[in-house]
Design a protein around this motif. Sequence first.
Motif, mmCIF file in Angstrom:
data_model
loop_
_atom_site.group_PDB
_atom_site.id
_atom_site.type_symbol
_atom_site.label_atom_id
_atom_site.label_comp_id
_atom_site.label_asym_id
_atom_site.label_seq_id
_atom_site.Cartn_x
_atom_site.Cartn_y
_atom_site.Cartn_z
ATOM 1 N N HIS A 96 0.828 -1.201 0.000
ATOM 2 C CA HIS A 96 0.000 0.000 0.000
ATOM 3 C C HIS A 96 0.864 1.253 0.000
ATOM 4 O O HIS A 96 1.918 1.303 0.642
ATOM 5 N N GLY A 97 0.399 2.266 -0.724
ATOM 6 C CA GLY A 97 1.033 3.573 -0.677
ATOM 7 C C GLY A 97 2.195 3.738 -1.632
ATOM 8 O O GLY A 97 2.634 2.791 -2.292
ATOM 9 N N ASN A 98 2.684 4.984 -1.708
ATOM 10 C CA ASN A 98 3.819 5.322 -2.555
ATOM 11 C C ASN A 98 4.985 5.809 -1.692
ATOM 12 O O ASN A 98 4.825 6.202 -0.548
ATOM 13 N N PHE A 99 6.186 5.776 -2.292
ATOM 14 C CA PHE A 99 7.416 6.083 -1.562
ATOM 15 C C PHE A 99 8.048 7.363 -2.100
ATOM 16 O O PHE A 99 8.016 7.634 -3.302
ATOM 17 N N GLY A 100 8.670 8.111 -1.195
ATOM 18 C CA GLY A 100 9.455 9.267 -1.605
ATOM 19 C C GLY A 100 10.881 8.883 -1.918
ATOM 20 O O GLY A 100 11.589 9.592 -2.620
ATOM 21 N N GLU A 101 11.311 7.725 -1.391
ATOM 22 C CA GLU A 101 12.675 7.245 -1.615
ATOM 23 C C GLU A 101 12.648 6.050 -2.568
ATOM 24 O O GLU A 101 11.625 5.398 -2.735
ATOM 25 N N SER A 102 13.796 5.750 -3.180
ATOM 26 C CA SER A 102 13.851 4.631 -4.122
ATOM 27 C C SER A 102 14.255 3.327 -3.450
ATOM 28 O O SER A 102 14.084 2.255 -4.023
ATOM 29 N N ALA A 103 14.814 3.421 -2.246
ATOM 30 C CA ALA A 103 15.260 2.225 -1.533
ATOM 31 C C ALA A 103 15.363 2.555 -0.047
ATOM 32 O O ALA A 103 15.354 3.721 0.362
ATOM 33 N N GLY A 104 15.460 1.503 0.771
ATOM 34 C CA GLY A 104 15.573 1.723 2.206
ATOM 35 C C GLY A 104 15.964 0.460 2.937
ATOM 36 O O GLY A 104 15.976 -0.642 2.370
ATOM 37 N N LYS A 105 16.294 0.640 4.206
ATOM 38 C CA LYS A 105 16.661 -0.472 5.078
ATOM 39 C C LYS A 105 15.826 -0.372 6.350
ATOM 40 O O LYS A 105 15.762 0.691 6.972
ATOM 41 N N VAL B 281 16.401 -7.558 9.861
ATOM 42 C CA VAL B 281 16.819 -6.540 8.893
ATOM 43 C C VAL B 281 16.253 -6.876 7.515
ATOM 44 O O VAL B 281 16.440 -7.993 7.018
ATOM 45 N N THR B 282 15.559 -5.913 6.925
ATOM 46 C CA THR B 282 14.998 -6.059 5.582
ATOM 47 C C THR B 282 15.453 -4.881 4.729
ATOM 48 O O THR B 282 15.320 -3.729 5.151
ATOM 49 N N HIS B 283 15.981 -5.158 3.540
ATOM 50 C CA HIS B 283 16.315 -4.118 2.574
ATOM 51 C C HIS B 283 15.223 -4.102 1.502
ATOM 52 O O HIS B 283 14.789 -5.165 1.047
ATOM 53 N N PHE B 284 14.779 -2.922 1.112
ATOM 54 C CA PHE B 284 13.760 -2.866 0.056
ATOM 55 C C PHE B 284 14.156 -1.868 -1.029
ATOM 56 O O PHE B 284 14.888 -0.918 -0.780
ATOM 57 N N LYS B 285 13.674 -2.162 -2.222
ATOM 58 C CA LYS B 285 13.900 -1.295 -3.380
ATOM 59 C C LYS B 285 12.575 -1.112 -4.106
ATOM 60 O O LYS B 285 11.854 -2.088 -4.339
ATOM 61 N N VAL B 286 12.246 0.117 -4.451
ATOM 62 C CA VAL B 286 10.990 0.415 -5.140
ATOM 63 C C VAL B 286 11.188 0.185 -6.639
ATOM 64 O O VAL B 286 12.064 0.791 -7.261
ATOM 65 N N GLN C 50 10.908 -4.723 -4.213
ATOM 66 C CA GLN C 50 11.737 -5.914 -4.030
ATOM 67 C C GLN C 50 12.325 -5.864 -2.633
ATOM 68 O O GLN C 50 12.806 -4.818 -2.193
ATOM 69 N N CYS C 51 12.251 -6.982 -1.928
ATOM 70 C CA CYS C 51 12.803 -7.058 -0.578
ATOM 71 C C CYS C 51 13.905 -8.104 -0.525
ATOM 72 O O CYS C 51 13.765 -9.180 -1.106
#
Length: 301
Positions: free
Chosen positions: A174-183, A208-213, A224-225
């Motif tokens: 759900h929702g949109n992101f302001g960043e392209s990736a995060g941890k 710990v989860t890394h994600f990429k939009v 992607q996680c």
Amino acid sequence: MSNSYELVIQDEKGRLDKVIAEKLSDLSRTRIRELIDSQNILVNDKKEKASYKVQAGDKIVVNVPALEPLNVEAEDIPLDIVYEDQDVIVVNKPQGMVVHPSAGHPNYTLVNALLYHTKDLAASPEGFRPGIVHRIDKDTSGLLMIAKNPKARESLEDQLAHKLNKRLYLAIVHGNFGESAGKIDAPIGRNPSNRKQMAVVENGKSAVTHFKVLEQFKGYSLIQCQLETGRTHQIRVHMAYIGHPVAGDPLYGPRKTLKGNGQFLHAKVLGFNQPTSGEWLEFSVDVPEIFEQTLIRLRNK
């Protein structure tokens, strides 16, 4: 029938689990750690961690309970086997299939299907999950690695413990992101106010989860996680924690969501070292049809 052993440390040095494995060669390091966690191994009548450094004079008592008999029936259920050799099976689990039997799911699980496919599955202490070294949720689809013998089980579990595998997931959230990736680095434990849920809690286990939009749509995003750890419901809990619950998730997401058969979460990529040869193996599978069709509808909105 259980077995008990008494060891007295003389000039041995090193970690508790390593020293016991050297003295009791019939026990794998994985099994020893399980016995330590269940307090079946005591040092000077006290529980110690597997990493405890033994000292001269330590008295170690090892109690090895008999493995519970396997009372799980083999069932002729189709399997999507992506890869198989003498040590491992890689299977593409469909959405809606439970990994192993439990009180609420006694049959039609992945384990039931695996038992029909082969008699070569590594025993598990509990008896009801032979071959299983990691799990994905019932309504999560995608790749799982299965151990066919004790050596393979120990190797795969050690790789998981030391973060040597590659595990990539796709999710619609759900929702949109302001960043392209995060941890997301937030500990996970049982939700104190709802025992059916996991949650980010102060005294939880490290997660710990890394994600990429990858794509953004109206009200939803495809991400992607990549997992560093493998806690229960980790991606579902972490994404809800940052305000982007997985679409279709009945436990952690909103009721107003995308129609489907549960959460839109897919274990797409799995990589690991082959237990005997050490060769790097990596596999990838497409998302289920309902996932792909949902993406098409979101793109066309």
